[in-house]
Design a protein around this motif. Sequence first.
Motif, PDB file in Angstrom:
ATOM      1  N   ALA A  40       5.123 -12.032   8.133  1.00 46.16           N
ATOM      2  CA  ALA A  40       6.372 -11.904   8.905  1.00 46.16           C
ATOM      3  C   ALA A  40       6.480 -10.434   9.274  1.00 46.16           C
ATOM      4  O   ALA A  40       6.487  -9.563   8.393  1.00 46.16           O
ATOM      5  CB  ALA A  40       7.569 -12.329   8.073  1.00 46.16           C
ATOM      6  N   PHE A  41       6.526 -10.166  10.563  1.00 40.35           N
ATOM      7  CA  PHE A  41       6.494  -8.800  11.107  1.00 40.35           C
ATOM      8  C   PHE A  41       7.862  -8.540  11.732  1.00 40.35           C
ATOM      9  O   PHE A  41       8.290  -9.277  12.621  1.00 40.35           O
ATOM     10  CB  PHE A  41       5.384  -8.765  12.163  1.00 40.35           C
ATOM     11  N   TYR A  42       8.573  -7.535  11.268  1.00 39.82           N
ATOM     12  CA  TYR A  42       9.957  -7.351  11.714  1.00 39.82           C
ATOM     13  C   TYR A  42      10.315  -5.876  11.777  1.00 39.82           C
ATOM     14  O   TYR A  42       9.583  -5.004  11.296  1.00 39.82           O
ATOM     15  CB  TYR A  42      10.916  -8.096  10.776  1.00 39.82           C
ATOM     16  N   PHE A  43      11.454  -5.583  12.409  1.00 39.89           N
ATOM     17  CA  PHE A  43      11.983  -4.218  12.473  1.00 39.89           C
ATOM     18  C   PHE A  43      13.493  -4.294  12.636  1.00 39.89           C
ATOM     19  O   PHE A  43      14.045  -5.387  12.830  1.00 39.89           O
ATOM     20  CB  PHE A  43      11.314  -3.413  13.606  1.00 39.89           C
ATOM     21  N   LEU A  86      12.785 -10.384  14.083  1.00 42.22           N
ATOM     22  CA  LEU A  86      11.511 -10.945  13.619  1.00 42.22           C
ATOM     23  C   LEU A  86      10.579 -11.079  14.816  1.00 42.22           C
ATOM     24  O   LEU A  86      10.761 -11.943  15.662  1.00 42.22           O
ATOM     25  CB  LEU A  86      11.781 -12.309  12.987  1.00 42.22           C
ATOM     26  N   GLU A  87       9.599 -10.187  14.868  1.00 40.81           N
ATOM     27  CA  GLU A  87       8.675 -10.189  16.010  1.00 40.81           C
ATOM     28  C   GLU A  87       7.673 -11.342  15.890  1.00 40.81           C
ATOM     29  O   GLU A  87       7.434 -12.047  16.861  1.00 40.81           O
ATOM     30  CB  GLU A  87       7.951  -8.833  16.059  1.00 40.81           C
ATOM     31  N   MET A  99      15.068 -13.317  17.126  1.00 43.64           N
ATOM     32  CA  MET A  99      13.660 -13.476  17.501  1.00 43.64           C
ATOM     33  C   MET A  99      13.593 -14.098  18.892  1.00 43.64           C
ATOM     34  O   MET A  99      14.613 -14.522  19.424  1.00 43.64           O
ATOM     35  CB  MET A  99      12.929 -14.363  16.495  1.00 43.64           C
ATOM     36  N   SER A 100      12.384 -14.160  19.453  1.00 45.50           N
ATOM     37  CA  SER A 100      12.179 -14.827  20.737  1.00 45.50           C
ATOM     38  C   SER A 100      11.111 -15.889  20.574  1.00 45.50           C
ATOM     39  O   SER A 100      10.158 -15.683  19.820  1.00 45.50           O
ATOM     40  CB  SER A 100      11.709 -13.827  21.795  1.00 45.50           C
ATOM     41  N   THR A 140      11.250  -0.583  19.096  1.00 40.02           N
ATOM     42  CA  THR A 140      10.791  -1.863  18.577  1.00 40.02           C
ATOM     43  C   THR A 140       9.258  -1.822  18.575  1.00 40.02           C
ATOM     44  O   THR A 140       8.671  -0.763  18.818  1.00 40.02           O
ATOM     45  CB  THR A 140      11.322  -3.028  19.438  1.00 40.02           C
ATOM     46  N   TYR A 141       8.613  -2.939  18.302  1.00 41.47           N
ATOM     47  CA  TYR A 141       7.157  -2.906  18.179  1.00 41.47           C
ATOM     48  C   TYR A 141       6.563  -4.250  18.555  1.00 41.47           C
ATOM     49  O   TYR A 141       6.988  -5.286  18.051  1.00 41.47           O
ATOM     50  CB  TYR A 141       6.770  -2.566  16.734  1.00 41.47           C
TER      51      TYR A 141
END
Lengths: 173, 173
Positions: free
Chosen positions: A74-77, A90-91, A126-127, B79-80
């Motif tokens: 899970a990749f997030y910022f 949540l990317e 998220m998208s 963001t990333y």
Amino acid sequence: MNFKIRPATKEDCKGISRMIMELAVYVKMPDQVKISHEELERDGFCQNPFFECLVAEVPEENKSTEGFTLVGYAFYFYTYSTWKGRSVYLEDLYVMPEFRGNGIGKGLLSKVAEVGKKKQCVRLQMSVFDWNTPSRDFYAAKGAQDLTESEGWHFIRFDNQSLDNLANEAPKD
Amino acid sequence: MNFKIRPATKEDCKGISRMIMELAVYVKMPDQVKISHEELERDGFCQNPFFECLVAEVPEENKSTEGFTLVGYAFYFYTYSTWKGRSVYLEDLYVMPEFRGNGIGKGLLSKVAEVGKKKQCVRLQMSVFDWNTPSRDFYAAKGAQDLTESEGWHFIRFDNQSLDNLANEAPKD
């Protein structure tokens, strides 16, 4: 199945990079991936990191057919709403196909929510692609709203030449 | 018209807070604003700030009918993308109605693009309402793509009870 969710370390970046590519293949855009594990190491493990990441790990005896023990991430910022304040974005959320159905995706998502709440975030966003019904259903079942449908939000982007053009027109200080 | 664009300081937060409310009124959601200038001060001017902000300022002799010299702002954060890397996200871009048509919005947008490029960002992104034709046209004229239209991206959110529920279900460490 036995699995553990933990914050990623710099040493996990190769494994994360492999799974980023697997996810891009799943969403039918593998040629879009231009990021290397060295860039992830640089941008995620510096003084003011650009992102955070959780990984799901299985014990050696449950490793994947190709021999991997990192099986999801899970990749997030952090982002910020001028109406509500701190938010977490949540990317990517990914679990390798052969490990799905074991609660790993759910565990990663819940853990990001928990991390966000600890940072006083009031939103998790998220998208998703409109054609990605499994993901949309997964999020909806857990109570997420689709803001593009309910409020009409559209996602806009400048990149490449249009970004350069804009930057070149910036007023001088 | 003479105007200057500069990074916001902690002392600007009251003025930014006023303009956040003006923008919320424009998008017909004034009751959504729950953030105070104290929270902006805390979250934007700390060790690892959650956001950055540029303000547009006019000289005293050009102040607004109500006496304000801060007449616009651009509120953004980093963001990333796991495909492309560092990105900048423009949360709000606002110019007071009586100051529009002077290139201030364009100046703020270009300046954010410039700041992003200096940080090696490869994308500038934002969201707009589908009914907000003036903003959509403004961005499109400068070369932005609408990704909801071209690629089918939908914007998803957990908040309030759905966020609490998720966080409470997180696996224990």
